[in-house]
Design an enzyme around this catalytic site. Structure first.
Site, PDB file in Angstrom:
ATOM      1  N   HIS A 127     -86.181 -42.270 -87.891  1.00 55.64           N
ATOM      2  CA  HIS A 127     -85.376 -43.422 -87.455  1.00 55.64           C
ATOM      3  C   HIS A 127     -83.950 -42.968 -87.192  1.00 55.64           C
ATOM      4  CE1 HIS A 127     -83.440 -44.068 -91.439  1.00 55.64           C
ATOM      5  NE2 HIS A 127     -84.629 -43.862 -91.974  1.00 55.64           N
ATOM      6  N   ASP A 130     -81.180 -45.165 -87.187  1.00 52.57           N
ATOM      7  CA  ASP A 130     -80.130 -45.952 -87.859  1.00 52.57           C
ATOM      8  C   ASP A 130     -79.892 -45.441 -89.282  1.00 52.57           C
ATOM      9  OD1 ASP A 130     -82.749 -46.926 -88.419  1.00 52.57           O
ATOM     10  OD2 ASP A 130     -81.977 -48.854 -89.096  1.00 52.57           O
ATOM     11  N   ASP A 179     -81.042 -39.241 -95.093  1.00 51.92           N
ATOM     12  CA  ASP A 179     -81.846 -40.397 -94.644  1.00 51.92           C
ATOM     13  C   ASP A 179     -81.400 -40.821 -93.258  1.00 51.92           C
ATOM     14  OD1 ASP A 179     -83.381 -42.686 -94.466  1.00 51.92           O
ATOM     15  OD2 ASP A 179     -82.227 -43.811 -95.938  1.00 51.92           O
ATOM     16  N   GLU A 208     -85.117 -49.160 -88.603  1.00 52.47           N
ATOM     17  CA  GLU A 208     -85.931 -48.959 -89.812  1.00 52.47           C
ATOM     18  C   GLU A 208     -85.259 -49.509 -91.049  1.00 52.47           C
ATOM     19  OE1 GLU A 208     -87.490 -47.349 -93.484  1.00 52.47           O
ATOM     20  OE2 GLU A 208     -85.482 -47.009 -92.722  1.00 52.47           O
ATOM     21  N   GLU A 209     -83.942 -49.315 -91.137  1.00 51.73           N
ATOM     22  CA  GLU A 209     -83.253 -49.639 -92.397  1.00 51.73           C
ATOM     23  C   GLU A 209     -83.249 -51.131 -92.708  1.00 51.73           C
ATOM     24  OE1 GLU A 209     -82.704 -47.697 -94.590  1.00 51.73           O
ATOM     25  OE2 GLU A 209     -82.147 -45.732 -93.853  1.00 51.73           O
ATOM     26  N   GLU A 241     -90.503 -39.940 -92.870  1.00 54.34           N
ATOM     27  CA  GLU A 241     -89.549 -39.532 -93.902  1.00 54.34           C
ATOM     28  C   GLU A 241     -90.121 -39.532 -95.321  1.00 54.34           C
ATOM     29  OE1 GLU A 241     -86.317 -42.439 -94.589  1.00 54.34           O
ATOM     30  OE2 GLU A 241     -87.569 -43.802 -93.435  1.00 54.34           O
ATOM     31  N   HIS A 267     -78.823 -43.692 -99.355  1.00 56.06           N
ATOM     32  CA  HIS A 267     -78.140 -44.987 -99.514  1.00 56.06           C
ATOM     33  C   HIS A 267     -76.991 -44.910-100.532  1.00 56.06           C
ATOM     34  CE1 HIS A 267     -81.712 -47.553 -97.816  1.00 56.06           C
ATOM     35  NE2 HIS A 267     -81.671 -46.359 -97.285  1.00 56.06           N
TER      36      HIS A 267
HETATM   37  C1  LIG Z   1     -88.272 -55.004 -95.867  1.00 56.30           C
HETATM   38  S1  LIG Z   1     -87.887 -53.629 -95.106  1.00 56.30           S
HETATM   39  C2  LIG Z   1     -86.735 -52.803 -96.049  1.00 56.30           C
HETATM   40  C3  LIG Z   1     -86.714 -51.396 -95.697  1.00 56.30           C
HETATM   41  C4  LIG Z   1     -85.917 -50.527 -96.575  1.00 56.30           C
HETATM   42  N1  LIG Z   1     -86.190 -49.192 -96.169  1.00 56.30           N
HETATM   43  C5  LIG Z   1     -85.410 -48.191 -96.574  1.00 56.30           C
HETATM   44  O1  LIG Z   1     -84.588 -48.251 -97.440  1.00 56.30           O
HETATM   45  C6  LIG Z   1     -86.276 -50.756 -98.032  1.00 56.30           C
HETATM   46  O2  LIG Z   1     -85.634 -51.598 -98.664  1.00 56.30           O
HETATM   47  O3  LIG Z   1     -87.185 -50.132 -98.579  1.00 56.30           O
HETATM   48 ZN   LIG Z   2     -84.944 -43.681 -94.027  1.00 51.39          ZN
HETATM   49 ZN   LIG Z   3     -82.955 -45.664 -95.799  1.00 52.98          ZN
END
Ligand SMILES: CSCC[C@H](NC=O)C(=O)O
Ligand SMILES: [Zn+2]
Ligand SMILES: [Zn+2]
Length: 408
Positions: free
Chosen positions: A80, A82, A113, A147-148, A175, A373
């Site tokens: 991804h 973003d 990430d 994706e995020e 990932e 994150h």
């Molecule tokens: C409902 S989709 C959320 C996606 C997010 N993905 C990465 O951190 C996560 O919180 O896992």
């Molecule tokens: Zn990711």
């Molecule tokens: Zn992420």
């Protein structure tokens, strides 16, 4: 000490740092700049580049290295574009400068990430092409937006498109997570994300009185039931060294809302929960449990879902799966330790697995703390470069898996 790249910097690292400087940060990612960067890479590598606009302003970029046997299904390398927001005041360096310290650590949002993986795919393909290799299976690199925040304007739409079906993906990589030890982690499934809001209604009145049947009392009961369940799962994880985080169900109370004044008992209050449900849980029974907790709290307590993933899938990690055999063999041959786990959070792999494509989550980062994150997200350049070496072994193995029954 250097922050901009120097004469003796490895060109793959310089490229990685250039990509990190593109501000594809939620909630307003500069996707245009990322797509332009990827188009330039396609041009440099002599790869075709397809842009699929899955929603207005949301482009999936597909770079393709054709295989020698087009009748075989392809390998999909997904990443991804973003990245998540930053709290800049907590960073030691500008998170979008791609600062590299004197030891070789690259700081930046997306270092783990997952801009590292995007550049590692590209650089491994470049190296293999330069060395004159070709493989039976086509390799597609997909670079997806959104994706995020759930992939609803990205992979979720892309897998439904004819352009996606035309890729004929037989297997996908996506990932994973860093591993602080010498080992690498690979993910073969993930937990189902359920975001649940519980709303409780009750009798209002003056804050000085013992009012019966208040929204707050009933909400408190539900919160207690759910947090007791949380504690049970936490204990189960803690007491069994064989269980990893992804194998149990987690929940956190993430929002409490309601009330207007200190002395007014509100008629309504709500609580929001982030559940991550382990793939072996019976989802129907689990939903019934949630309703039962609400019902037990009294009248007027309801729940609604903001996210409710209902298609957990597991990619087999034994020799019944030829993709797994090829993948794991590379680690054996390279004498690297691989630990297979369930991804604790949510990735775009879920959409791939749900349409029947076996997928493994893998980000080649060992000896690296998990900082996705987080403040000061960073990756050592040597670990980044080692990752390219690993893909340079993985891609030939995967793209040379002999014809399978599913290919015809
Ligand atoms: C409902 S989709 C959320 C996606 C997010 N993905 C990465 O951190 C996560 O919180 O896992
Ligand atoms: Zn990711
Ligand atoms: Zn992420």
């Amino acid at each position: 000490m250097t922050s901009k790249g120097s004469e003796d910097e490895h060109p793959s690292v310089t490229l990685f740092r250039r990509y990190l400087r593109i501000r594809t940060v939620q909630p307003k990612p500069d996707y245009g700049a990322a797509v332009a960067f990827l188009e330039e890479r396609a041009h440099q590598l002599g790869l075709s580049c397809q842009k699929v606009e899955v929603a207005p302003g949301y482009v999936v970029t597909v770079l393709t290295w054709p295989g020698t046997n087009p009748s075989l299904s392809s390998i999909l390398l997904n990443s991804h574009t973003d990245v998540v927001p930053v709290f800049e005041e907590h960073w030691s360096h500008d998170p979008f400068e791609a600062f590299k310290d004197s030891e070789g650590y690259i700081y930046g949002r997306g270092t783990q990430d997952m801009k590292c993986v995007s550049m590692q795919y590209l650089e491994a393909v470049r190296r293999l092409k330069v060395e004159g290799h070709s493989f039976p299976r086509t390799i597609h690199m997909t670079f997806v937006p959104d994706e995020e925040i759930g992939g609803h304007h990205g992979m979720e739409l892309f897998v439904e498109r004819p352009e996606f079906r035309a890729l004929r993906a037989g297997f996908a990589l996506d990932e994973g997570l860093a591993n602080p030890t010498d080992a690498f982690t690979v993910f073969y499934s993930e937990r189902s994300v359920w975001w649940v809001r519980v709303t409780s209604t009750g009798r209002p009145g003056h804050g000085s009185r013992f009012i019966e049947d208040t929204a707050a009392e009933k909400l408190h009961k539900v919160v207690s039931s759910i947090l007791a369940f949380r504690e049970k799962e936490r204990q189960r994880l803690q007491s069994n060294p064989h269980l990893k985080e992804g194998a149990v169900t987690s929940v956190n109370l993430t929002k409490l809302e309601g009330g207007v004044a200190y002395n007014v008992v509100p008629a309504s209050m709500s609580a929001a929960f982030d559940f991550r449900v382990a793939p072996d849980v019976d989802l129907k029974a689990f939903e019934e449990q949630l309703h039962a907790w609400c019902q037990a709290a009294g009248e007027g307590v309801t729940l609604e879902f903001a996210q409710k993933w209902m298609k957990p899938r597991v990619t087999p990690i034994d020799d019944s799966n030829p993709w797994w055999s090829a993948f794991s063999r590379v680690f054996k041959d390279m004498n690297l330790t691989l630990e297979a786990e369930i991804f604790p959070a949510t990735t775009d792999s879920r959409y791939l697995r749900a349409v029947g494509i076996p997928a493994l989550g893998f980000s080649p980062m060992n000896c690296t703390p998990v900082l996705l994150h987080d403040h000061d997200e960073r990756l050592h350049e040597a670990v980044f470069l080692r990752g390219i070496d690993i893909y340079t072994q993985l891609l030939p193995a995967l793209a040379s898996v002999p014809a399978l029954p599913s290919d015809s």
